[in-house]
Design a protein around this motif. Sequence first.
Motif, PDB file in Angstrom:
ATOM      1  N   ASP A   1       0.998  -1.245   0.063  1.00  0.00           N
ATOM      2  CA  ASP A   1      -0.052  -0.002  -0.162  1.00  0.00           C
ATOM      3  C   ASP A   1       0.732   1.237  -0.325  1.00  0.00           C
ATOM      4  OD1 ASP A   1      -2.833   0.780   0.475  1.00  0.00           O
ATOM      5  OD2 ASP A   1      -2.082   1.855   1.896  1.00  0.00           O
TER       6      ASP A   1
ATOM      7  N   ASN B   1     -12.215  -5.071   6.322  1.00  0.00           N
ATOM      8  CA  ASN B   1     -10.994  -4.693   5.489  1.00  0.00           C
ATOM      9  C   ASN B   1      -9.683  -4.675   5.899  1.00  0.00           C
ATOM     10  OD1 ASN B   1     -13.138  -4.261   3.446  1.00  0.00           O
ATOM     11  ND2 ASN B   1     -13.479  -2.200   4.163  1.00  0.00           N
ATOM     12  N   VAL B   2      -9.479  -5.160   7.195  1.00  0.00           N
ATOM     13  CA  VAL B   2      -8.056  -5.185   7.751  1.00  0.00           C
ATOM     14  C   VAL B   2      -7.855  -6.883   8.001  1.00  0.00           C
ATOM     15  CG1 VAL B   2      -8.127  -3.036   8.609  1.00  0.00           C
ATOM     16  CG2 VAL B   2      -8.571  -5.040   9.997  1.00  0.00           C
TER      17      VAL B   2
ATOM     18  N   THR C   1       0.405  -6.797   8.394  1.00  0.00           N
ATOM     19  CA  THR C   1      -1.015  -6.233   8.390  1.00  0.00           C
ATOM     20  C   THR C   1      -1.184  -6.042   6.906  1.00  0.00           C
ATOM     21  OG1 THR C   1      -0.214  -4.016   8.892  1.00  0.00           O
ATOM     22  CG2 THR C   1      -0.645  -5.472  10.827  1.00  0.00           C
TER      23      THR C   1
ATOM     24  N   LEU D   1      -4.544  -4.419   4.327  1.00  0.00           N
ATOM     25  CA  LEU D   1      -5.739  -3.403   4.069  1.00  0.00           C
ATOM     26  C   LEU D   1      -6.346  -3.912   2.533  1.00  0.00           C
ATOM     27  CD1 LEU D   1      -7.631  -1.209   4.986  1.00  0.00           C
ATOM     28  CD2 LEU D   1      -6.121   0.323   3.817  1.00  0.00           C
TER      29      LEU D   1
ATOM     30  N   ARG E   1      -8.203  -2.611  -0.477  1.00  0.00           N
ATOM     31  CA  ARG E   1      -8.712  -1.270  -0.958  1.00  0.00           C
ATOM     32  C   ARG E   1      -9.504  -2.063  -2.361  1.00  0.00           C
ATOM     33  NH1 ARG E   1      -6.713   3.171   1.192  1.00  0.00           N
ATOM     34  NH2 ARG E   1      -4.874   3.367   2.099  1.00  0.00           N
TER      35      ARG E   1
ATOM     36  N   TRP F   1      -6.033  -6.895  -1.617  1.00  0.00           N
ATOM     37  CA  TRP F   1      -5.417  -6.851  -0.216  1.00  0.00           C
ATOM     38  C   TRP F   1      -3.980  -6.188  -0.436  1.00  0.00           C
ATOM     39  CZ3 TRP F   1      -7.676  -7.074   4.263  1.00  0.00           C
ATOM     40  CH2 TRP F   1      -8.693  -7.903   4.331  1.00  0.00           C
TER      41      TRP F   1
ATOM     42  N   THR G   1       0.158  -3.167   4.445  1.00  0.00           N
ATOM     43  CA  THR G   1       0.271  -1.687   5.227  1.00  0.00           C
ATOM     44  C   THR G   1       1.578  -1.933   6.213  1.00  0.00           C
ATOM     45  OG1 THR G   1      -1.359  -2.354   6.734  1.00  0.00           O
ATOM     46  CG2 THR G   1      -2.142  -1.284   4.850  1.00  0.00           C
TER      47      THR G   1
ATOM     48  N   TYR H   1      -8.394   4.059   8.676  1.00  0.00           N
ATOM     49  CA  TYR H   1      -8.173   2.300   8.340  1.00  0.00           C
ATOM     50  C   TYR H   1      -7.576   1.825   9.672  1.00  0.00           C
ATOM     51  CZ  TYR H   1     -10.332   3.249   3.910  1.00  0.00           C
ATOM     52  OH  TYR H   1     -10.856   3.507   2.844  1.00  0.00           O
TER      53      TYR H   1
ATOM     54  N   SER I   1      -6.286  -0.320  13.084  1.00  0.00           N
ATOM     55  CA  SER I   1      -6.796  -1.841  13.352  1.00  0.00           C
ATOM     56  C   SER I   1      -6.630  -1.717  14.913  1.00  0.00           C
ATOM     57  CB  SER I   1      -5.798  -2.795  12.923  1.00  0.00           C
ATOM     58  OG  SER I   1      -5.570  -2.721  11.675  1.00  0.00           O
TER      59      SER I   1
ATOM     60  N   SER J   1     -12.171  -2.986  13.101  1.00  0.00           N
ATOM     61  CA  SER J   1     -11.574  -2.692  11.601  1.00  0.00           C
ATOM     62  C   SER J   1     -12.092  -1.459  11.056  1.00  0.00           C
ATOM     63  CB  SER J   1     -12.103  -3.814  10.917  1.00  0.00           C
ATOM     64  OG  SER J   1     -12.076  -3.735   9.186  1.00  0.00           O
ATOM     65  N   GLY J   2     -11.162  -0.421  11.523  1.00  0.00           N
ATOM     66  CA  GLY J   2     -11.302   0.837  10.786  1.00  0.00           C
ATOM     67  C   GLY J   2     -11.990   1.719  12.063  1.00  0.00           C
TER      68      GLY J   2
END
Length: 304
Positions: free
Chosen positions: A57, A111-112, A141, A143, A145, A149, A152, A199, A201, A219-220
Motif C-alpha cells: 500500500d 477490511n483489515v 498487516t 488493508l 482497497r 489486499w 500496510t 483504517y 486496526s 476494523s477501522g
Amino acid sequence: MSLKTHLTRLSVTLLLAGSTVGEAAETPETILIRQTLSADLSGHRRGDAELVLSAYDEDFAAYSGNESTDPRAWQIRFESRSSFATSLERDLQANRYDTERTVPNIQVRGNVATATTIDSGQVINRQSGDGRPLYEERLWTLLKREDRWLVTSFVADLGDQSSTVESATNSEVQALLDREETARENGDQSDLLSLYAEYFSGYDGLDSLNPASWKIIFSGTQEFEKYLAKRSPHVTYQIDRQLISTQVGPEGLEALAIGREAVTVTHKRGDAEHALERNVMWTLSKRDGDWKITNMLYNLGQAE
C-alpha cells in the motif's frame, strides 16, 4: 538463534499449520491475501522490484523485530513505501533469493487482516556467489482497497529473544496519547475518533507476546465508532496511563509507543465498577501533518 533451532521450530510450526488448514477451509479473502504475499515472495525470487511493490500500500511502514516478539524490542525500519523501494532495489541488485514461504496464520476482520509467515532458504550474493541461510518469521498487516489486499506493514525478524531497544519520550506522541486519554475519560467521542486513522486496526493481545494469537477487535474507525456509541452512554472511564517507551523514526513519519495503564470503568446506573491493569501498544503515522493512531493493541503480554 542457530539454523538447527530454526529448522526445528519450522518443523513444529508446519505441523501445527497443517492441522489448522485441515480444520478451517480457505475463504475468498484468505486466498486473495495469500496471492498478495506470494507476489512479494515471487518478486524477491525473480529480482523484480516492481512485482514486490505491487503488493504494498502507499501508506506503508515496516519494523525490525530484532529476533523478538516483544514490541519493546522492535525498531522502525521503513517509514514510507518510497524508502522501502529504494532499499529493495539495492537489495535485489546485490542478492538473489532462493526461498520458500509458509503462511501459518491469517486473520481477517472487515477490511483489515493480519498474517504470519515463515521464509526459509538461501540468500545468495550475486557477485561472489556466496550464500547465507535464511529463516525469518514475520507479522504482516493488510488493508483491502476495493478488491485488492495490500500490505500496510510488516514486522520482520521475529524470534524469542528478550532484547530491548532504548527509547526516549517524544513530546508530540505523548501529547496525542494524553489527549486520547482525556477524550476517553470525558466521553468525547468526536475528539477521540479524530485521533485515529480511518483504517486503523484495534487488537486484543490476550496477555500474550505471540502475534499469531492477537485478535482483531476493530476494523477501522467506523466499527470503533459503533462500539463507542453503544458503550459511552452507559459507562465512564478513569485512566492512569504511563508511557514505558516511545520511538519515532528518523524521518519523523512513524512512531511506536508502549504504555502501562490502570483503567477503572464505572457504570452510570448503579455502583458497579471494574478495574484492570494492562499494557498497551500504539503505532502512529504522520501522513498529513498530524499524528494519527494506526494500530492499538490492548492487553499486550509482559516480558519475562
